[in-house]
Design an enzyme around this catalytic site. Structure first.
Site, PDB file in Angstrom:
ATOM      1  N   ASP A  93     -10.417  -5.189   1.718  1.00  0.00           N
ATOM      2  CA  ASP A  93     -10.003  -5.338   0.331  1.00  0.00           C
ATOM      3  C   ASP A  93      -9.985  -6.835   0.054  1.00  0.00           C
ATOM      4  O   ASP A  93      -9.067  -7.542   0.469  1.00  0.00           O
ATOM      5  CB  ASP A  93      -8.628  -4.705   0.137  1.00  0.00           C
ATOM      6  CG  ASP A  93      -8.093  -4.886  -1.277  1.00  0.00           C
ATOM      7  OD1 ASP A  93      -8.781  -5.520  -2.101  1.00  0.00           O
ATOM      8  OD2 ASP A  93      -6.974  -4.413  -1.544  1.00  0.00           O
ATOM      9  N   GLU A 115      -3.559  -2.804   4.307  1.00  0.00           N
ATOM     10  CA  GLU A 115      -2.246  -2.399   3.802  1.00  0.00           C
ATOM     11  C   GLU A 115      -1.680  -1.216   4.602  1.00  0.00           C
ATOM     12  O   GLU A 115      -1.350  -0.182   4.041  1.00  0.00           O
ATOM     13  CB  GLU A 115      -2.285  -2.093   2.299  1.00  0.00           C
ATOM     14  CG  GLU A 115      -2.190  -3.333   1.440  1.00  0.00           C
ATOM     15  CD  GLU A 115      -1.618  -3.072   0.056  1.00  0.00           C
ATOM     16  OE1 GLU A 115      -0.409  -3.317  -0.135  1.00  0.00           O
ATOM     17  OE2 GLU A 115      -2.372  -2.642  -0.828  1.00  0.00           O
ATOM     18  N   ASN A 168      -2.830   1.611   1.280  1.00  0.00           N
ATOM     19  CA  ASN A 168      -1.597   1.497   0.493  1.00  0.00           C
ATOM     20  C   ASN A 168      -0.445   2.208   1.216  1.00  0.00           C
ATOM     21  O   ASN A 168       0.321   2.956   0.615  1.00  0.00           O
ATOM     22  CB  ASN A 168      -1.794   2.044  -0.916  1.00  0.00           C
ATOM     23  CG  ASN A 168      -0.705   1.593  -1.879  1.00  0.00           C
ATOM     24  OD1 ASN A 168       0.035   0.656  -1.595  1.00  0.00           O
ATOM     25  ND2 ASN A 168      -0.596   2.258  -3.003  1.00  0.00           N
TER      26      ASN A 168
END
Length: 265
Positions: free
Chosen positions: A152, A36, A10
């Site tokens: 993910d 990410e 993230n």
């Protein structure tokens, strides 16, 4: 033991500010697949091209601050493959494959970030396009080499893979079409969900992602979205698993599998 971690960061700068480098130095995996990254080559150069002694190999998104994947490795790959479809999804920075081939072995470690459809119907349709194209890609790859795909995947496969499965059956990540895709990949393509091979009955312990809303993490209202998918021969060498929750580097937790692979170092 070859240890392989997967973690959605993230944002690599955000995760670094929360101590991910120190944790990697301590846990010392052989490779970590990250998703990410949310950075460009210029952001990474001289700062994140190395993490805890591992060299990174990246696939950046064209859009700034969006997506991006990498594999950091202590071992030098024989080849690096960036992207898989040559079009829509390669522009989003969703796939990097490190090949560690020897005269007796063809083996890849892949970091992949599947699209999320949670922002609306347009992105859900993009997710369906990704799944439709990625399934034959995986089948072709499996016919040619052994591999472990970490990433993910943005799909909770079974009701045991999320806390509130009854209330999420019409939500992206637990749609019947997405779950059917995962079932097909595991049955028709023959890949193995490595965590589930080691922990077939785990429920509350299996989650790797928690919403930032409603004290989801504190209440462990989570989803299992992060996977190791491996060819059967490699999956059979998996011995240990751990999902690290003592510190939080992002809204995902790192998942590490130990494989009894020879020929490393």
């Amino acid at each position: 033991m070859f240890t392989l971690t997967s973690l959605n960061l993230n944002g690599i700068r955000s995760a670094a500010s929360k101590g991910v480098e120190a944790w990697l130095a301590k846990s010392s995996p052989d490779c970590i697949c990250v998703q990410e990254v949310k950075a460009q080559a210029s952001d990474v150069a001289g700062r994140f091209d190395l993490l805890a002694g591992m060299r990174g190999h990246f696939h950046f998104a064209e859009k700034k601050g969006y997506s991006g994947v990498a594999v950091y490795s202590r071992h030098e790959p024989s080849e690096v493959v960036v992207g898989w479809d040559g079009g829509e999804f390669d522009s989003e920075g969703r796939y990097v494959e490190l090949r560690f081939d020897t005269p007796s072995r063809r083996l890849s470690i892949i970091s992949a970030y599947f699209p999320s459809g949670s922002s609306g119907e347009e992105r859900q349709q993009a997710k369906f396009r990704f799944l439709a194209g990625f399934e034959p890609h995986l089948a072709r790859l499996k016919a040619q080499r052994e591999f472990i795909l970490c990433g993910d995947i943005n799909i909770a496969h079974r009701k045991e893979d999320l806390k509130n499965w009854r209330g999420n059956q019409k939500n992206s990540g637990f749609l019947p079409e997405e779950r059917d895709w995962m079932t097909r990949v595991l049955s028709d393509t023959g890949l193995v969900d490595v965590y589930r091979r080691l922990k077939p009955e785990a429920t509350d312990d299996c989650y790797t992602w928690w919403s930032n809303r409603g004290q989801a993490y504190a209440k462990n209202v989570g989803w299992r979205l992060d996977y190791h998918l491996a060819t059967p021969a490699i999956a059979s060498l998996a011995r240990t698993e751990s999902i690290y929750k003592d510190e939080r580097f992002s809204d995902h937790a790192p998942i590490t599998i130990g494989y009894e692979l020879g020929g490393w170092g």
